[in-house]
Each structure stands twice: as structure tokens, then as C-alpha cells.
Design a protein around this motif. Sequence first.
Motif, PDB file in Angstrom:
ATOM      1  N   THR A   1      91.380 -50.202  71.423  1.00 22.71           N
ATOM      2  CA  THR A   1      91.498 -48.849  70.745  1.00 22.71           C
ATOM      3  C   THR A   1      93.043 -48.642  70.729  1.00 22.71           C
ATOM      4  N   ASN A   2      94.020 -48.988  71.481  1.00 20.06           N
ATOM      5  CA  ASN A   2      95.453 -48.717  71.446  1.00 20.06           C
ATOM      6  C   ASN A   2      96.020 -49.141  70.327  1.00 20.06           C
ATOM      7  N   VAL A   3      96.982 -48.583  70.154  1.00 21.91           N
ATOM      8  CA  VAL A   3      97.916 -48.954  68.625  1.00 21.91           C
ATOM      9  C   VAL A   3      98.748 -50.318  69.012  1.00 21.91           C
ATOM     10  N   THR A   4      98.431 -51.079  68.224  1.00 22.33           N
ATOM     11  CA  THR A   4      99.226 -52.429  68.274  1.00 22.33           C
ATOM     12  C   THR A   4     100.202 -52.569  67.244  1.00 22.33           C
ATOM     13  N   SER A   5     101.383 -53.164  67.438  1.00 21.62           N
ATOM     14  CA  SER A   5     102.197 -53.659  66.255  1.00 21.62           C
ATOM     15  C   SER A   5     102.493 -55.126  66.270  1.00 21.62           C
ATOM     16  N   CYS A   6     102.867 -55.483  65.097  1.00 19.17           N
ATOM     17  CA  CYS A   6     103.221 -56.870  64.504  1.00 19.17           C
ATOM     18  C   CYS A   6     104.524 -56.993  64.215  1.00 19.17           C
TER      19      CYS A   6
ATOM     20  N   GLU B   1      86.369 -58.089  61.223  1.00 21.79           N
ATOM     21  CA  GLU B   1      85.048 -57.528  61.501  1.00 21.79           C
ATOM     22  C   GLU B   1      84.631 -57.300  62.829  1.00 21.79           C
ATOM     23  N   ARG B   2      85.318 -57.897  64.024  1.00 25.36           N
ATOM     24  CA  ARG B   2      85.087 -57.583  65.379  1.00 25.36           C
ATOM     25  C   ARG B   2      85.875 -56.581  65.979  1.00 25.36           C
ATOM     26  N   GLY B   3      86.832 -55.863  64.912  1.00 25.26           N
ATOM     27  CA  GLY B   3      87.859 -54.729  65.385  1.00 25.26           C
ATOM     28  C   GLY B   3      88.939 -55.403  66.236  1.00 25.26           C
ATOM     29  N   SER B   4      89.739 -56.558  65.864  1.00 24.28           N
ATOM     30  CA  SER B   4      90.628 -57.063  66.585  1.00 24.28           C
ATOM     31  C   SER B   4      91.775 -57.074  65.607  1.00 24.28           C
ATOM     32  N   PRO B   5      92.900 -56.729  65.893  1.00 22.05           N
ATOM     33  CA  PRO B   5      93.915 -56.466  64.830  1.00 22.05           C
ATOM     34  C   PRO B   5      94.501 -58.162  64.606  1.00 22.05           C
TER      35      PRO B   5
ATOM     36  N   TRP C   1     110.109 -57.653  59.340  1.00 23.17           N
ATOM     37  CA  TRP C   1     109.151 -56.716  59.037  1.00 23.17           C
ATOM     38  C   TRP C   1     108.338 -56.191  60.070  1.00 23.17           C
ATOM     39  N   SER C   2     107.791 -55.196  60.216  1.00 23.16           N
ATOM     40  CA  SER C   2     106.985 -54.546  61.553  1.00 23.16           C
ATOM     41  C   SER C   2     105.954 -53.660  60.791  1.00 23.16           C
ATOM     42  N   GLN C   3     104.793 -53.624  61.612  1.00 28.65           N
ATOM     43  CA  GLN C   3     103.843 -52.589  61.306  1.00 28.65           C
ATOM     44  C   GLN C   3     102.750 -52.402  62.358  1.00 28.65           C
ATOM     45  N   SER C   4     102.501 -51.298  62.549  1.00 32.29           N
ATOM     46  CA  SER C   4     101.495 -50.738  63.480  1.00 32.29           C
ATOM     47  C   SER C   4      99.972 -50.589  63.002  1.00 32.29           C
ATOM     48  N   ILE C   5      99.087 -50.759  63.694  1.00 27.19           N
ATOM     49  CA  ILE C   5      97.485 -50.451  63.192  1.00 27.19           C
ATOM     50  C   ILE C   5      96.900 -50.120  64.733  1.00 27.19           C
ATOM     51  N   ALA C   6      95.773 -49.331  64.451  1.00 20.85           N
ATOM     52  CA  ALA C   6      95.042 -49.052  65.601  1.00 20.85           C
ATOM     53  C   ALA C   6      93.368 -49.496  65.153  1.00 20.85           C
ATOM     54  N   CYS C   7      92.893 -50.316  65.780  1.00 19.28           N
ATOM     55  CA  CYS C   7      91.654 -50.822  65.623  1.00 19.28           C
ATOM     56  C   CYS C   7      90.565 -50.683  66.583  1.00 19.28           C
TER      57      CYS C   7
END
Length: 312
Positions: free
Chosen positions: A194-199, A143-147, A208-214
Motif C-alpha cells: 500500500t506504500n507509494v513506489t516509484s519506478c 490484478e494482484r495489486g502489485s506495481p 523518466w520516473s513516476q510513482s504509484i500506490a497499489c
Amino acid sequence: MKGGTNMKFAGKPVYVFVLLSITMVMRLAGNNTMLVTVGKSPVLICPIKGQISMLKWTITPKAGGLCTLVYRTDKNMTLRTNCSDNIDWKFTAGPAAALEIRQVELAQEGNYSCEVASTDGNFLMMYHLTVLAPPRPSLYCDERGSPVCEAAAGKPPAQLSWVPESILFAEETGHQNGTVTVLSKFTACSTNVTNVTSCMVSHPAGNWSQSIACCPSEKTNFFLYAGIITCALIIITLLAVIYCFKLHSYRPCHKTKPPEIAPIHSQQDDTMEVEPYTTYVQKENVIYNSVSDLTVGQNLPQDLCSETRVIQ
């Protein structure tokens, strides 16, 4: 008696020899660790040498009771005791020496041993079965916009990492079936959210890996502005309270009456109060002396002098 004693002592070496013979005959064929993913169907092989007479599987799972499967060639029959339906012989062209676990479950993790009696001797093969549970990975924005990266119900616990690097703080939650859920929040202060982060999730059952931009949500901005305004109001209120407290603390000093000071009775005031009487007495004495002198000089009677003084 003496002969019996000799026979008794002679029996001990024979007994020891028999035990050693049994130990030599019972050969350890192997002790293996097998890793298998939950839902798979592993097959455990028991090696056979010579012509077998009996084959026995003994299963000691971590959960549940002891399970045994016995195959006898002399009677061509199989026996099973307290075994799950998904555990059975693996039928092959030769002797039934393999054991199959169809769609293995977490509760079936444990020790599996195979004993073979054949013309070449007795053999033992042991397996330690470890069942892996692949985690259910997910990546989302809170809810705070954090990945937030989560690896749910993994066994063993999954390892999480971020790209770009983050201050890694992973929270683990254990479950009754032995699985663990791992949760990590991206907390790199120097990186723009706002940058794209990957887990990346690392696990023995697979990676497994995936990226997201919050982006910070409007709700987050509202709470941020509301917090700033609230802090400002609190500071202003505190300053006003302090000012009023100081103002009221000074007012009693102005309202209090000054202490009454006793008048100073000086010697000069006494002189001023006594001086008129002294002057009058002096004047009266001067008049009296003047009359007395006049009377004496003119030989007048004293009564006249007295009257004269009264008239004066």
C-alpha cells in the motif's frame, strides 16, 4: 634481354612509389560515432580543403542496399543511386558538402563515408550513425495489486530501478525492428504494497520516473480466501481417507475365524475310557473267584457253579 630485365626490376620501385604517393594523398580526415534519436534530422558535415572537383557520399545501412550521392563541380551536377527520399544534400552558401537525413529511421543506422577530391588532395571522413529509440514508459498495478513498470520498444534496452529498492527481475522481449521491451514487477517482500513506489527508467535518449500506490484488490482477497479454504478441505479429505484406510485394514482381522485346533488326546482321557471296563472285569473276576472258592469248599458240582455264575 638483360636491358628488359633491368627495366622490369626498375618498374617495381616506381609502382610502389606511386602507391605510397596515393596513400599519402588520401588523408583520413576523421572517424566519428554519432548518436541520434529516431525522428530527428541529423546533418553530417564533410570538411573541404582547397578547390574541390568531386564529392561523394557512400552510405552502407544495416538494412537495405548501398546508397551513393555524387557531386561534380566540373559539370555542376549531382547523381544519386538507391537512396531514400529523406536523404539528400544539405544546401549551403558554399559547396554542397553536407548530408541531411530528415526524420531518421531505425533502418538507416549504419556507416556514412564522405570522399573529397580537391586541389589540396583527397580526403575521407567516416561516420558511424547509431539511431536511438526512446522507450515508452508506463507504470500500473496488476490484478494482484502489485506495481508493474514497463519500458516498451526501446533501443538499446532501458534500465529499470525501484524506490524503495526491490528484488529486481526484468523480463526483456525483443522485436523485429531491433527494439526491446523491458518489464519489471515490484517484489519487495518487506515493503507494504500500500506504500507509494516509484519506478525510474534510464536510457541514452532520456530518463523518466513516476510513482504509484497499489492496494490489493477485492479479487485478490477472494482468491486468497478461496485458496485457504481449498487447502483446508484438501487436508481434511486426506485425513479422512487415511482414517478410512486404516479402519478397513483392521476389519479382516476381526472377521477371520480362528484356526481349528485338534483336540489334545491326553493319556488321562485314555485311562478314563478304559477304567470302567477294567472295573467291570475286576468285579467279574472277584465274583468268579468267590464262587469258585465256595464250590471247592462245599464240594459242589461244576454245573451248579456255572449256573450260579450265570445267575449272578
